[in-house]
Design a protein around this motif. Structure first.
Motif, PDB file in Angstrom:
ATOM      1  N   ASP A 110       0.814  -1.209   0.000  1.00  0.00           N
ATOM      2  CA  ASP A 110       0.000   0.000   0.000  1.00  0.00           C
ATOM      3  C   ASP A 110       0.849   1.260   0.000  1.00  0.00           C
ATOM      4  OD1 ASP A 110      -2.304  -1.625   0.233  1.00  0.00           O
ATOM      5  OD2 ASP A 110      -2.026  -1.733   2.396  1.00  0.00           O
ATOM      6  N   ALA A 111       0.620   2.091  -1.003  1.00  0.00           N
ATOM      7  CA  ALA A 111       1.269   3.396  -1.055  1.00  0.00           C
ATOM      8  C   ALA A 111       0.494   4.367  -0.166  1.00  0.00           C
ATOM      9  CB  ALA A 111       1.314   3.908  -2.492  1.00  0.00           C
ATOM     10  N   VAL A 112       1.101   5.499   0.109  1.00  0.00           N
ATOM     11  CA  VAL A 112       0.518   6.500   0.992  1.00  0.00           C
ATOM     12  C   VAL A 112       0.584   7.855   0.308  1.00  0.00           C
ATOM     13  CG1 VAL A 112       0.823   7.685   3.207  1.00  0.00           C
ATOM     14  CG2 VAL A 112       1.217   5.220   3.048  1.00  0.00           C
ATOM     15  N   LEU A 113      -0.500   8.609   0.396  1.00  0.00           N
ATOM     16  CA  LEU A 113      -0.493   9.993  -0.042  1.00  0.00           C
ATOM     17  C   LEU A 113      -0.461  10.870   1.194  1.00  0.00           C
ATOM     18  CD1 LEU A 113      -3.159  10.167  -2.902  1.00  0.00           C
ATOM     19  CD2 LEU A 113      -0.688  10.441  -3.096  1.00  0.00           C
ATOM     20  N   LEU A 114       0.442  11.843   1.192  1.00  0.00           N
ATOM     21  CA  LEU A 114       0.507  12.801   2.286  1.00  0.00           C
ATOM     22  C   LEU A 114       0.048  14.151   1.774  1.00  0.00           C
ATOM     23  CD1 LEU A 114       3.951  11.888   3.884  1.00  0.00           C
ATOM     24  CD2 LEU A 114       1.671  11.060   4.497  1.00  0.00           C
ATOM     25  N   ARG A 115      -0.871  14.760   2.501  1.00  0.00           N
ATOM     26  CA  ARG A 115      -1.335  16.115   2.182  1.00  0.00           C
ATOM     27  C   ARG A 115      -0.374  17.096   2.828  1.00  0.00           C
ATOM     28  NH1 ARG A 115      -6.709  16.809   4.723  1.00  0.00           N
ATOM     29  NH2 ARG A 115      -5.442  17.197   6.537  1.00  0.00           N
ATOM     30  N   ARG A 116       0.002  18.117   2.062  1.00  0.00           N
ATOM     31  CA  ARG A 116       0.917  19.137   2.574  1.00  0.00           C
ATOM     32  C   ARG A 116       0.195  20.467   2.662  1.00  0.00           C
ATOM     33  NH1 ARG A 116       5.789  19.511  -0.991  1.00  0.00           N
ATOM     34  NH2 ARG A 116       4.294  19.385  -2.669  1.00  0.00           N
ATOM     35  N   SER A 117       0.670  21.344   3.542  1.00  0.00           N
ATOM     36  CA  SER A 117       0.024  22.642   3.702  1.00  0.00           C
ATOM     37  C   SER A 117       0.200  23.512   2.461  1.00  0.00           C
ATOM     38  CB  SER A 117       0.545  23.364   4.944  1.00  0.00           C
ATOM     39  OG  SER A 117       1.945  23.542   4.852  1.00  0.00           O
ATOM     40  N   SER A 118       1.229  23.249   1.662  1.00  0.00           N
ATOM     41  CA  SER A 118       1.391  23.934   0.384  1.00  0.00           C
ATOM     42  C   SER A 118       1.971  22.954  -0.621  1.00  0.00           C
ATOM     43  CB  SER A 118       2.301  25.153   0.533  1.00  0.00           C
ATOM     44  OG  SER A 118       3.586  24.766   0.945  1.00  0.00           O
ATOM     45  N   GLY A 119       1.531  23.048  -1.848  1.00  0.00           N
ATOM     46  CA  GLY A 119       1.980  22.115  -2.878  1.00  0.00           C
ATOM     47  C   GLY A 119       1.058  20.916  -2.955  1.00  0.00           C
ATOM     48  N   GLY A 120       1.307  20.087  -3.932  1.00  0.00           N
ATOM     49  CA  GLY A 120       0.480  18.908  -4.141  1.00  0.00           C
ATOM     50  C   GLY A 120       0.810  17.796  -3.168  1.00  0.00           C
ATOM     51  N   PRO A 121       0.090  16.676  -3.288  1.00  0.00           N
ATOM     52  CA  PRO A 121       0.327  15.544  -2.391  1.00  0.00           C
ATOM     53  C   PRO A 121       1.679  14.905  -2.651  1.00  0.00           C
ATOM     54  CG  PRO A 121      -1.256  14.960  -4.095  1.00  0.00           C
ATOM     55  CD  PRO A 121      -0.973  16.422  -4.258  1.00  0.00           C
ATOM     56  N   LEU A 122       2.192  14.258  -1.639  1.00  0.00           N
ATOM     57  CA  LEU A 122       3.461  13.537  -1.709  1.00  0.00           C
ATOM     58  C   LEU A 122       3.161  12.049  -1.645  1.00  0.00           C
ATOM     59  CD1 LEU A 122       6.580  13.596  -1.631  1.00  0.00           C
ATOM     60  CD2 LEU A 122       6.409  13.746   0.846  1.00  0.00           C
ATOM     61  N   CYS A 123       3.703  11.285  -2.592  1.00  0.00           N
ATOM     62  CA  CYS A 123       3.485   9.841  -2.645  1.00  0.00           C
ATOM     63  C   CYS A 123       4.625   9.119  -1.942  1.00  0.00           C
ATOM     64  CB  CYS A 123       3.426   9.396  -4.106  1.00  0.00           C
ATOM     65  SG  CYS A 123       3.279   7.603  -4.300  1.00  0.00           S
ATOM     66  N   ILE A 124       4.285   8.228  -1.014  1.00  0.00           N
ATOM     67  CA  ILE A 124       5.267   7.383  -0.335  1.00  0.00           C
ATOM     68  C   ILE A 124       4.958   5.942  -0.730  1.00  0.00           C
ATOM     69  CG2 ILE A 124       6.298   6.726   1.871  1.00  0.00           C
ATOM     70  CD1 ILE A 124       6.492   9.740   1.237  1.00  0.00           C
ATOM     71  N   LEU A 125       5.894   5.317  -1.407  1.00  0.00           N
ATOM     72  CA  LEU A 125       5.700   3.945  -1.870  1.00  0.00           C
ATOM     73  C   LEU A 125       5.834   2.961  -0.704  1.00  0.00           C
ATOM     74  CD1 LEU A 125       7.689   4.162  -5.210  1.00  0.00           C
ATOM     75  CD2 LEU A 125       5.215   4.301  -4.873  1.00  0.00           C
ATOM     76  N   PRO A 126       5.365   1.709  -0.884  1.00  0.00           N
ATOM     77  CA  PRO A 126       5.473   0.709   0.178  1.00  0.00           C
ATOM     78  C   PRO A 126       6.926   0.500   0.617  1.00  0.00           C
ATOM     79  CG  PRO A 126       4.038  -0.074  -1.576  1.00  0.00           C
ATOM     80  CD  PRO A 126       4.673   1.192  -2.065  1.00  0.00           C
ATOM     81  N   ASN A 127       7.117   0.306   1.906  1.00  0.00           N
ATOM     82  CA  ASN A 127       8.423   0.019   2.511  1.00  0.00           C
ATOM     83  C   ASN A 127       9.460   1.119   2.284  1.00  0.00           C
ATOM     84  OD1 ASN A 127       7.837  -2.589   3.728  1.00  0.00           O
ATOM     85  ND2 ASN A 127       7.566  -3.260   1.624  1.00  0.00           N
TER      86      ASN A 127
END
Length: 125
Positions: free
Chosen positions: A86-103
């Protein structure tokens, strides 16, 4: 191919490109620093854990359809995704989302303030 199929293909391609573009940044040349190893050791599967310095501030495990707000983990300096698929999307206070890949473990300091998390039911963003 219909116009709708073209649009969906374009969106999917952009999402994959974003994930691939961010993945090398997250890996730090494939080497883990001592802090990353200890952070991963304190974050068990199937969690996504947030840290401020060496202090764990929160952990999440539920796949959601929207973002969960970060409370004590808002502004974390590191995230560890121990999930295998499962990948993760992180919402940031400015800019687009950040994708974190598994592991992956990512130093968030260069990405600004993280305010939310969404765990996806897919290995890519």
């Amino acid at each position: 191919m219909s116009a709708r199929q073209h649009a969906l293909l374009a969106v999917a391609s952009a999402a994959v490109a974003l994930g691939l573009a961010l993945a090398p940044t997250a890996s730090a040349a494939g080497q883990q620093q001592t802090g990353e190893v200890s952070a991963q050791a304190s974050c068990n599967w199937p969690y996504v854990c947030f840290y401020k310095g060496s202090t764990k501030t929160g952990q999440f495990k539920d796949v959601t359809s929207g973002y969960q707000d970060l409370r004590t983990s808002r502004g974390a300096t590191k995230v560890v995704n121990t999930r295998n698929d499962d990948a993760v999307l992180l919402r940031r206070s400015s800019g687009g989302p950040l994708c974190i890949l598994p592991n992956y473990t990512v130093d968030l300091r260069q990405w600004g303030t993280v305010t939310g998390i969404r765990i996806l039911n897919t290995s890519t963003c």
